[in-house]
Design a protein around this motif. Structure first.
Motif, PDB file in Angstrom:
ATOM      1  N   GLY A 631     -18.572 -70.167 -30.319  1.00 49.52           N
ATOM      2  CA  GLY A 631     -19.470 -71.364 -29.971  1.00 49.52           C
ATOM      3  C   GLY A 631     -19.582 -72.537 -31.185  1.00 49.52           C
ATOM      4  O   GLY A 631     -18.343 -72.565 -31.940  1.00 49.52           O
ATOM      5  N   GLU A 632     -20.620 -73.024 -31.024  1.00 47.54           N
ATOM      6  CA  GLU A 632     -21.064 -73.961 -32.203  1.00 47.54           C
ATOM      7  C   GLU A 632     -21.560 -73.258 -33.417  1.00 47.54           C
ATOM      8  O   GLU A 632     -22.418 -72.238 -33.403  1.00 47.54           O
ATOM      9  CB  GLU A 632     -21.993 -74.861 -31.656  1.00 47.54           C
ATOM     10  CG  GLU A 632     -22.335 -76.235 -32.696  1.00 47.54           C
ATOM     11  CD  GLU A 632     -23.329 -77.185 -31.923  1.00 47.54           C
ATOM     12  OE1 GLU A 632     -23.575 -78.148 -32.883  1.00 47.54           O
ATOM     13  OE2 GLU A 632     -23.645 -77.050 -30.826  1.00 47.54           O
ATOM     14  N   LYS A 682     -23.347 -78.848 -40.217  1.00 44.97           N
ATOM     15  CA  LYS A 682     -22.872 -78.264 -38.788  1.00 44.97           C
ATOM     16  C   LYS A 682     -21.078 -78.180 -38.869  1.00 44.97           C
ATOM     17  O   LYS A 682     -20.693 -78.990 -39.069  1.00 44.97           O
ATOM     18  CB  LYS A 682     -23.195 -79.372 -37.728  1.00 44.97           C
ATOM     19  CG  LYS A 682     -24.650 -79.463 -37.482  1.00 44.97           C
ATOM     20  CD  LYS A 682     -24.616 -80.364 -36.328  1.00 44.97           C
ATOM     21  CE  LYS A 682     -26.206 -80.342 -35.883  1.00 44.97           C
ATOM     22  NZ  LYS A 682     -26.479 -81.318 -34.595  1.00 44.97           N
ATOM     23  N   ASN A 685     -17.020 -76.644 -33.665  1.00 46.13           N
ATOM     24  CA  ASN A 685     -16.916 -75.441 -32.634  1.00 46.13           C
ATOM     25  C   ASN A 685     -15.934 -74.619 -32.874  1.00 46.13           C
ATOM     26  O   ASN A 685     -14.810 -75.030 -33.408  1.00 46.13           O
ATOM     27  CB  ASN A 685     -16.702 -76.329 -31.162  1.00 46.13           C
ATOM     28  CG  ASN A 685     -18.165 -76.960 -30.750  1.00 46.13           C
ATOM     29  OD1 ASN A 685     -19.171 -76.396 -30.688  1.00 46.13           O
ATOM     30  ND2 ASN A 685     -17.894 -78.122 -30.029  1.00 46.13           N
ATOM     31  N   VAL A 721     -24.869 -69.324 -38.390  1.00 45.80           N
ATOM     32  CA  VAL A 721     -25.147 -68.774 -37.214  1.00 45.80           C
ATOM     33  C   VAL A 721     -24.216 -69.658 -36.112  1.00 45.80           C
ATOM     34  O   VAL A 721     -23.682 -70.720 -36.540  1.00 45.80           O
ATOM     35  CB  VAL A 721     -26.560 -69.267 -36.847  1.00 45.80           C
ATOM     36  CG1 VAL A 721     -27.732 -68.361 -37.532  1.00 45.80           C
ATOM     37  CG2 VAL A 721     -26.862 -70.728 -36.989  1.00 45.80           C
ATOM     38  N   ASP A 722     -24.050 -69.027 -35.169  1.00 42.20           N
ATOM     39  CA  ASP A 722     -23.256 -69.695 -33.976  1.00 42.20           C
ATOM     40  C   ASP A 722     -24.150 -69.417 -32.600  1.00 42.20           C
ATOM     41  O   ASP A 722     -25.035 -68.656 -32.482  1.00 42.20           O
ATOM     42  CB  ASP A 722     -21.984 -69.067 -33.828  1.00 42.20           C
ATOM     43  CG  ASP A 722     -21.865 -67.511 -33.356  1.00 42.20           C
ATOM     44  OD1 ASP A 722     -23.013 -67.086 -32.753  1.00 42.20           O
ATOM     45  OD2 ASP A 722     -20.966 -66.936 -33.726  1.00 42.20           O
ATOM     46  N   SER A 723     -23.557 -70.341 -31.699  1.00 43.54           N
ATOM     47  CA  SER A 723     -24.686 -70.179 -30.463  1.00 43.54           C
ATOM     48  C   SER A 723     -24.435 -69.094 -29.518  1.00 43.54           C
ATOM     49  O   SER A 723     -24.879 -69.016 -28.594  1.00 43.54           O
ATOM     50  CB  SER A 723     -23.999 -71.586 -29.684  1.00 43.54           C
ATOM     51  OG  SER A 723     -22.760 -71.587 -29.412  1.00 43.54           O
ATOM     52  N   VAL A 724     -23.339 -68.255 -29.979  1.00 37.49           N
ATOM     53  CA  VAL A 724     -23.160 -67.063 -29.244  1.00 37.49           C
ATOM     54  C   VAL A 724     -23.649 -65.797 -29.804  1.00 37.49           C
ATOM     55  O   VAL A 724     -24.406 -64.886 -29.202  1.00 37.49           O
ATOM     56  CB  VAL A 724     -21.758 -66.785 -28.804  1.00 37.49           C
ATOM     57  CG1 VAL A 724     -21.493 -65.500 -27.952  1.00 37.49           C
ATOM     58  CG2 VAL A 724     -20.902 -67.929 -28.046  1.00 37.49           C
ATOM     59  N   GLY A 726     -25.635 -65.579 -32.670  1.00 33.87           N
ATOM     60  CA  GLY A 726     -26.773 -66.041 -33.846  1.00 33.87           C
ATOM     61  C   GLY A 726     -26.260 -65.864 -35.074  1.00 33.87           C
ATOM     62  O   GLY A 726     -25.195 -66.226 -35.403  1.00 33.87           O
TER      63      GLY A 726
END
Length: 892
Positions: A631-632, A682, A685, A721-724, A726
């Motif tokens: 993810g992000e 950031k 992705n 961290v990533d969006s999947v 954490g």
């Protein structure tokens, strides 16, 4: 096992040694960075296993060295898993020796195959004193002893890291000696197994790395294999040294093995090791490996010549290729290999790897041909040889018309022909008795050449057809010439299956070399820059030795592990590299002015970048292995600096040095008066298949670095961290020190290494230590080549391994990596103690004679490979044999 109460002084000293090893090992396990409870339980289990198996486990320790380096996951470099393993084995072994009675009496002195003479012991003791002085001087040069678990290459504890390997070997030697005194044959069996396992694990690590990260046949990418050796995080030649040390043992296994399946396994290990050596792209390895293996083969042939089998009417060893019983003349083996190499060069240019595979099948058919057991008229034989070319030409013509009509038709034709040839060779393996059998094999051999040509022409879409036909016609004509006279070429067919297997392996190696040279631009680039790189080495040695200023430094050295710090402080200003330093915990409020900001009562890390030209591969990175990223992805770094710099955070698919795909971001950092400031980035992705498939995963490494010359950052915490998932980092605030954090410099390596083994010993231990080190090396080579150990079965491999290691060491330091230093000193210590036990004639019913036969069983089985009467005599004496005993035939 019978327990006894230690009463003698020697037993009490052994008990004290075991208790001390146990205490130090348990104390280190208490501070182990990852899962200390489970790790301690494993350590205790190894110690218990050593208590009950001390007669074998200490000799097998080298086998585990390549697979027990976990620094990229733990962050430990001063102490590592090798230290813990040796302490566990030593603790269990010494406690067992002190508290139990041996299961049997030690053998007589004349039967012992591992014994260090008094002069050798004195020399080793004096060298140990020199190594201890080097460690002490290293601490002194660094400003004094400052104990810590998380120090880098420029801090005091690096002296202990770099100088402890020889002492770890000394800790195991008494256990080796005791085990050898009880069963001398275990030295040969276990030591050879240990070093073959070193070769297997090292080569498998290289194979896995190439398969996952570049592809097995990609020889053009600028990617050098590191295998399982994390010590190459700042360059070096750890993989090169491990291959040079262990490859002669693989070759010795292949030359001595008589059982077909194990012989095939030995050849497979050799091919795997050759591939690993090829992918190092190291010119030192390309020189060291053939030299070490050649020396091993020569010494083994000399052993066979000087042994009891020399009385047999065999060809002289100097003119024969070593095999089992019967031998292939060296000229024939070289001719087959050279012809294969020439054909491979032409076929690869036209047909790629598939053409080389087809050629290897044709060579297999050639070498599998059985000998003739009957003679037939010379004219008839010559006519059959000429007629055999006609079906091959017909197959080539028809195949050329059909390969474009039938999908994969060329591969199918070649496969059928090769399998048919191998099947006929197996069917008639007892020997050819009819001219029709010889004619059939000749047809199949010629047809296999035509099949290889079809594969090359099909893959290359008809390119270079004339060259392909010419080189294959040359091979066919050369073979016909060798068979034209009954006396010519007969030795090739009468050779043993082992000798022919070794020749076929050499042909495969020739094909691999051709593929690497012809299909990879990187290896050609490496060869073309040899002169330039050598001149750079000379300049580096001149500058490095110029750091020795005083007479005592020349005599006793700067101290172990002091080269990186000395070069950083006294070398060229523009070549200074990056570094890291763990700062102790302190309580202070961040000056960022953010509301709710809390103090940092935990350690921080100072990260500096080098003063050299900066590039993506030259950055000094602080990294951590992460399990998965999806993810992000975003990062937050709490830092402060006194100077402007450029921060870079990245997550990459990376084995050790070379990143593949990355998600990353850079940000300019302003000083802000030295105040703490959070930097949020950031990274983007992550690709959907980031980290590779589950069956072939690629390691994911998160790193923080500076893309700025001379940058200095103090980092309080790192969060990714990533969006999947954490948060993906552990110990991001350094509350556990540098646990799980590791460092690397992908391409800027010279400031970390002396790049010469003798010069490295001189720098650390001075002229005094270099003289002692050279004396040890010369002693072991002389005693295994001309001295008391030259008849021991392991002597050829030990000499070949040490010679290959030294050749690699002409251009790299090698022993500045503790695990490689341990392997080198372990092999050297083994060679210093090896000796061939005394021999005498067996007398039936004499227990001493029976004991000697049991002691010399491995040597006798190797020496009399084709003498069943010896095996019958050993069986009659009560010696347990692995293979069947051929019953004695009654005389007619």
């Amino acid at each position: 096992m019978k327990f006894v109460l230690p009463r003698r002084a020697s037993a009490l000293a052994t008990l004290a040694s075991g208790v001390a090893c146990a205490a130090v090992g348990l104390w280190l396990m208490r501070h182990y960075p990852v899962q200390p409870v489970a790790a301690t339980a494993l350590w205790v289990a190894i110690a218990v296993a050593s208590f009950f198996g001390w007669r074998s486990l200490p000799l097998l320790v080298p086998a585990l060295v390549p697979v027990i380096g976990f620094a990229p996951w733990t962050g430990w470099i001063t102490f590592e898993e090798l230290d813990l393993l040796v302490l566990a084995v030593a603790a269990g072994g010494y406690l067992a020796i002190a508290s139990t009675a041996p299961p049997r009496k030690p053998v007589a002195w004349r039967y012992r195959t591992l014994r260090w003479r008094a002069a050798v012991r004195v020399l080793m003791a004096v060298f140990a004193l020199s190594a201890f002085i080097a460690v002490w001087r290293g601490f002194d040069q660094a400003g004094g002893m400052d104990f810590g678990f998380w120090q880098g290459f420029q801090e005091p504890m690096n002296s202990l890291r770099a100088g402890k390997s020889f002492f770890l070997v000394l800790l195991l030697l008494p256990l080796w000696q005791k085990a050898s005194d009880l069963r001398p044959s275990s030295v040969q069996r276990l030591s050879r197994a240990a070093w073959v396992l070193v070769l297997i694990t090292t080569s498998l690590g290289a194979l896995w790395e190439r398969w996952v990260y570049t592809g097995l046949l990609d020889f053009s990418t600028d990617y050098r294999t590191t295998s399982l050796f994390w010590e190459m995080n700042v360059g070096g030649a750890s993989l090169d040294g491990a291959l040079a040390l262990s490859l002669p043992f693989g070759m010795l296994w292949a030359m001595r093995e008589r059982r077909p399946l194990r012989f095939v396994a030995a050849l497979a290990v050799l091919l795997l090791a050759f591939y690993a050596s090829l992918t190092t792209f190291s010119r030192g390895v390309y020189l060291a490996v053939p030299a070490g293996m050649a020396i091993c083969a020569i010494l083994w042939a000399v052993q066979r010549r000087d042994g009891p089998e020399a009385s047999r009417q065999d060809a002289p060893a100097s003119t024969a290729f070593p095999g089992a019983g019967r031998r292939v003349p060296l000229a024939w083996s070289v001719g087959v290999i050279a012809g294969t190499a020439v054909a491979a060069w032409v076929l690869f240019g036209a047909g790629g790897y598939r053409a080389l595979l087809a050629l290897s099948g044709s060579v297999a058919v050639l070498l599998a041909m059985p000998a003739s057991r009957a003679a037939w008229p010379r004219g008839q034989m010559r006519a059959l040889l000429v007629l055999a070319t006609l079906p091959a030409l017909l197959l080539a013509l028809l195949g050329g018309l059909l390969i474009d009509l039938v999908p994969k038709g060329a591969y199918l034709i070649d496969g059928i022909v090769v399998l048919s040839g191998l099947g006929l060779a197996w069917l008639w393996r007892g020997g050819l008795t009819q001219p029709s059998q010889a004619f059939a094999l000749a047809i199949v051999w010629m047809a296999s050449l035509a099949g290889a040509g079809l594969v090359a022409a099909h893959w290359g879409s008809g390119r270079d057809v004339v060259a392909i036909a010419a080189v294959l016609g040359m091979l066919a004509a050369a073979w016909i010439a060798t068979q034209w006279s009954p006396r010519v070429g007969a030795d090739l067919r009468t050779a043993s299956w082992r000798a022919r297997g070794l020749v076929w392996t050499a042909c495969l190696l020739a094909c691999a070399v051709v593929a690497a040279l012809g299909g990879g631009a990187y290896i050609g680039q490496r060869m073309s820059t040899g002169q330039q790189d050598f001149e750079g080495r000379l300049e580096h040695w001149r500058v490095s030795l110029g750091l020795l200023k005083s007479a005592d430094e020349w005599l006793l050295g700067k101290g172990s592990g002091r080269f990186p710090a000395s070069f950083a402080n006294g070398g060229p200003f523009e070549e200074r590299v990056g570094d890291y330093h763990l700062n102790p915990a302190r309580s202070e409020v961040p000056a960022s002015g953010l509301p709710g900001a809390e103090p940092f009562p935990h350690p921080t890390v100072t990260l500096t970048s080098g003063l050299h030209m900066m590039g993506n591969g030259e950055m000094f990175r602080l990294s951590q292995r992460v399990p998965a990223v999806a993810g992000e992805v975003a990062a937050t770094v709490m830092l402060r600096t006194q100077f402007k710099t450029q921060l870079r955070v990245e997550v990459c698919e990376k084995f050790l040095l070379y990143p593949l795909r990355c998600v990353d971001r850079e940000a300019a950092i302003e000083p802000k008066g030295g105040a703490w400031q959070p930097v949020q980035l950031k990274l983007g992705n992550a690709p959907a298949d980031f980290g590779g498939p589950a069956w072939a995963p690629r390691r994911l490494v998160a790193s923080v670095t500076q893309n700025w010359r001379g940058g200095v950052l103090e980092i309080a915490s790192i969060s990714i961290v990533d969006s999947v998932h954490g948060p993906v980092l552990q110990n991001g605030d350094f509350s556990d020190g540098l646990a799980r954090w590791f460092f690397s410099s992908d391409r800027n390596h010279m400031p970390f290494h002396m790049k010469s083994l003798p010069a490295h010993v001189l720098f650390e231990q001075g002229l005094f230590g270099l003289a002692l080190w050279t004396s040890l090396l010369v002693t072991v080579l002389m005693r295994l080549t001309f001295g008391a150990g030259r008849h021991h079965p392991l002597a050829p491999a030990v000499v070949g391994g040490l010679v290959g290691f030294v050749i690699v060491g002409l251009f790299d330091s090698l022993i500045d990596a503790p695990r490689i230093a341990f392997l080198f000193y372990a092999l050297m210590a083994l060679g210093l103690g090896l000796r061939a036990s005394s021999r005498k004639v067996h007398r039936p019913g004499d227990p001493d004679s029976r004991l000697e036969l049991e002691t010399l069983q491995p040597e006798l089985e190797s020496a009399f490979e084709d003498a069943p009467e010896v095996r019958r005599a050993m069986a009659a004496a009560g010696v347990k044999l692995k293979g069947p005993v051929t019953p004695k035939r009654p005389r007619r």
